[in-house]
Design a protein around this motif. Structure first.
Motif, PDB file in Angstrom:
ATOM      1  N   UNK A  72       0.826  -1.209   0.000  1.00 28.77           N
ATOM      2  CA  UNK A  72       0.000   0.000   0.000  1.00 28.77           C
ATOM      3  C   UNK A  72       0.857   1.256   0.000  1.00 28.77           C
ATOM      4  N   UNK A  73       2.022   1.186   0.651  1.00 25.26           N
ATOM      5  CA  UNK A  73       2.941   2.325   0.640  1.00 25.26           C
ATOM      6  C   UNK A  73       3.483   2.554  -0.768  1.00 25.26           C
ATOM      7  N   UNK A  74       3.723   1.480  -1.488  1.00 22.93           N
ATOM      8  CA  UNK A  74       4.320   1.586  -2.820  1.00 22.93           C
ATOM      9  C   UNK A  74       3.368   2.222  -3.827  1.00 22.93           C
ATOM     10  N   UNK A  75       2.068   2.077  -3.625  1.00 24.97           N
ATOM     11  CA  UNK A  75       1.099   2.599  -4.575  1.00 24.97           C
ATOM     12  C   UNK A  75       1.077   4.118  -4.556  1.00 24.97           C
ATOM     13  N   UNK A  76       0.588   4.679  -5.641  1.00 27.47           N
ATOM     14  CA  UNK A  76       0.431   6.125  -5.708  1.00 27.47           C
ATOM     15  C   UNK A  76       1.529   6.793  -6.514  1.00 27.47           C
ATOM     16  N   UNK A 151       9.315   9.053   1.202  1.00 27.78           N
ATOM     17  CA  UNK A 151      10.609   8.752   0.570  1.00 27.78           C
ATOM     18  C   UNK A 151      10.443   7.854  -0.651  1.00 27.78           C
ATOM     19  N   UNK A 152       9.569   6.859  -0.554  1.00 24.04           N
ATOM     20  CA  UNK A 152       9.349   5.961  -1.696  1.00 24.04           C
ATOM     21  C   UNK A 152       8.784   6.742  -2.882  1.00 24.04           C
ATOM     22  N   UNK A 153       7.830   7.614  -2.639  1.00 22.47           N
ATOM     23  CA  UNK A 153       7.243   8.402  -3.731  1.00 22.47           C
ATOM     24  C   UNK A 153       8.273   9.313  -4.377  1.00 22.47           C
ATOM     25  N   UNK A 154       9.158   9.909  -3.570  1.00 27.01           N
ATOM     26  CA  UNK A 154      10.157  10.815  -4.122  1.00 27.01           C
ATOM     27  C   UNK A 154      11.193  10.067  -4.950  1.00 27.01           C
ATOM     28  N   UNK A 155      11.596   8.894  -4.483  1.00 26.79           N
ATOM     29  CA  UNK A 155      12.564   8.104  -5.252  1.00 26.79           C
ATOM     30  C   UNK A 155      11.927   7.568  -6.527  1.00 26.79           C
ATOM     31  N   UNK A 156      10.675   7.100  -6.435  1.00 30.02           N
ATOM     32  CA  UNK A 156       9.981   6.633  -7.639  1.00 30.02           C
ATOM     33  C   UNK A 156       9.849   7.749  -8.659  1.00 30.02           C
ATOM     34  N   UNK A 170      15.271  -1.826 -14.297  1.00 30.20           N
ATOM     35  CA  UNK A 170      16.183  -2.534 -13.391  1.00 30.20           C
ATOM     36  C   UNK A 170      16.271  -1.816 -12.042  1.00 30.20           C
ATOM     37  N   UNK A 171      16.462  -0.493 -12.072  1.00 29.42           N
ATOM     38  CA  UNK A 171      16.576   0.258 -10.834  1.00 29.42           C
ATOM     39  C   UNK A 171      15.265   0.255 -10.051  1.00 29.42           C
ATOM     40  N   UNK A 172      14.141   0.257 -10.765  1.00 30.55           N
ATOM     41  CA  UNK A 172      12.848   0.218 -10.080  1.00 30.55           C
ATOM     42  C   UNK A 172      12.662  -1.104  -9.352  1.00 30.55           C
ATOM     43  N   UNK A 173      13.019  -2.211 -10.006  1.00 26.52           N
ATOM     44  CA  UNK A 173      12.898  -3.526  -9.367  1.00 26.52           C
ATOM     45  C   UNK A 173      13.839  -3.635  -8.172  1.00 26.52           C
ATOM     46  N   UNK A 174      15.077  -3.177  -8.342  1.00 24.90           N
ATOM     47  CA  UNK A 174      16.038  -3.236  -7.235  1.00 24.90           C
ATOM     48  C   UNK A 174      15.580  -2.374  -6.060  1.00 24.90           C
ATOM     49  N   UNK A 175      15.061  -1.203  -6.367  1.00 25.41           N
ATOM     50  CA  UNK A 175      14.585  -0.333  -5.290  1.00 25.41           C
ATOM     51  C   UNK A 175      13.370  -0.941  -4.599  1.00 25.41           C
ATOM     52  N   UNK A 176      12.466  -1.568  -5.360  1.00 24.12           N
ATOM     53  CA  UNK A 176      11.293  -2.220  -4.763  1.00 24.12           C
ATOM     54  C   UNK A 176      11.728  -3.327  -3.810  1.00 24.12           C
ATOM     55  N   UNK A 177      12.705  -4.139  -4.215  1.00 26.22           N
ATOM     56  CA  UNK A 177      13.157  -5.242  -3.363  1.00 26.22           C
ATOM     57  C   UNK A 177      13.849  -4.702  -2.111  1.00 26.22           C
TER      58      UNK A 177
END
Length: 420
Positions: A72-76, A151-156, A170-177
């Motif tokens: 839920x944090x990752x969404x948005x 922080x997640x929204x700003x990095x995304x 690649x960076x999105x997947x690595x950051x998600x993990x």
């Protein structure tokens, strides 16, 4: 006009635009017969979570709730409401634009506080049933989710302006993990020790302030920022118009590097007109990552709804979601048939009904069989998942035949009709 007032003016204009978009599809009948009953069911389920532990929660470990919170944090998304004309201010009023961006980031930070509060309230009864958390721990959880989401929204948002698509993925997947592992670790350890969450939230707040300063001073990404803003602004409008058949998306037909069916081999040995049509529809669906993601999201939401529902309601939702998946597949079919190249292959009035049935069966059962298995497990245990497969297949076939008869009776050959 100050940058703060101009930003609020942009935000209000976008809000009115989104309101007009949804107003085109939600009238009083939709609100009365679909939205209001759905809200009533959701509120009833939420209140039931406070009284007793739901059956689907008992086999899950406590860490799964923390993982659910991270999803839920990752969404948005993080909107700054930048428009093409703002390039003029980049050269003439650099400090003005920096104040505009700073206002946008602070506005997004406050907005994420409200979204994080909603996540905390939603998961509170589940944590209470599973781990009996205290009120200070819930407050610590809210502050922790707030700073993590910011922080997640700003990095995304920073990853979206990367020019190379492969590196971006690649960076999105690595950051998600990495973010998921860190969130679950800190969140699970902080359930019994709120000081851990407060400390981690303070560190993330410092990181967010540093990243905000870097983002405000960053230059050279205006074109990517404006493209991102336009995509987010028109996201729901494009979705609604695409599902209604108004927009013809080239991605239905073109996929340079498909993940599935990369070669144009035959799916069916016998090459009849129906098989050619069904094969083209199935391949175009599996080669379109956007359609797969949207279909997976729809199946996931439906599965969650039937799992958390009581026994008496679960089976009614199961049949209702069969029709809902059928409507989704029919919408994809009609968008596919509206393409100009389709009329070259199948002139008006020559679409074989059997081709529709084959393609519709594959795409419908692709999501309905997992949904049926999800209904059988909480209802009858592990064996219920096995015998629900043939039951789901039979119910899916009835839905396919229903929609096939429906499409024949509509008599709209240029869109989706068939010869009688």
């Amino acid at each position: 006009m100050s940058p703060q007032k101009w930003f609020l003016r942009r935000w209000w204009s976008d809000w009115r635009f989104q309101y007009q978009v949804w107003r085109t599809v939600i009238d009083w009948t939709v609100a009365l017969y679909l939205i209001v009953p759905s809200l009533a069911i959701l509120i009833d389920r939420y209140l039931a979570w406070w009284k007793e532990e739901p059956s689907w929660l008992s086999p899950l470990p406590p860490s799964s709730l923390v993982g659910m919170a991270f999803l839920l944090v990752w969404l948005g998304s993080l909107r700054l409401y930048i428009e093409p004309a703002d390039q003029l201010f980049l050269l003439q009023r650099t400090e003005w634009m920096r104040r505009f961006l700073r206002t946008g980031l602070l506005f997004a930070w406050i907005k994420q506080a409200l979204e994080s509060l909603w996540i905390t309230v939603l998961l509170w009864p589940l944590f209470r049933q599973k781990m009996d958390v205290s009120f200070p721990a819930v407050v610590a959880w809210w502050i922790w989710i707030w700073q993590a989401k910011a922080c997640v929204a700003l990095v995304k948002r920073r990853l979206t302006v990367m020019e190379r698509p492969f590196l971006k993925r690649v960076w999105t997947v690595l950051f998600f993990i990495a973010a998921g592992i860190g969130f679950v670790t800190v969140g699970y350890e902080g359930i019994d020790n709120p000081a851990v969450l407060f400390t981690a939230a303070t560190i993330l707040l410092g990181c967010w302030m540093i990243w905000m300063r870097m983002r405000v001073r960053e230059q050279g990404t205006w074109l990517q920022d404006m493209a991102y803003e336009q995509t987010q602004r028109l996201k729901w409008a494009s979705f609604i118009m695409g599902k209604s058949g108004v927009l013809n998306r080239p991605s239905y037909w073109v996929k340079k590097r498909p993940w599935l069916f990369p070669r144009s081999g035959r799916i069916f040995r016998k090459q009849t007109a129906a098989h050619v049509l069904a094969e083209a529809v199935i391949k175009s669906f599996f080669r379109n990552g956007q359609q797969l993601i949207q279909y997976g999201q729809l199946v996931g939401v439906c599965t969650m709804a039937v799992v958390v529902s009581p026994f008496w309601l679960r089976w009614g939702l199961w049949l209702l979601f069969s029709l809902l998946l059928g409507l989704w597949v029919r919408s994809y079919w009609r968008g596919w048939c509206s393409h100009a190249l389709f009329r070259v292959w199948f002139p008006e009035g020559s679409i074989p009904k059997s081709g529709f049935i084959i393609a519709f069966s594959v795409l419908h059962l692709l999501g309905f069989l997992p949904l049926s298995v999800a209904v059988g497990i909480p209802s009858f245990g592990g064996w219920g998942a096995l015998w629900m497969i043939p039951v789901g297949w039979g119910a899916g076939r009835l839905t396919v035949q229903l929609f096939a008869s429906w499409e024949v009776s509509t008599g709209v050959p240029s869109r989706s009709g068939f010869p009688g």
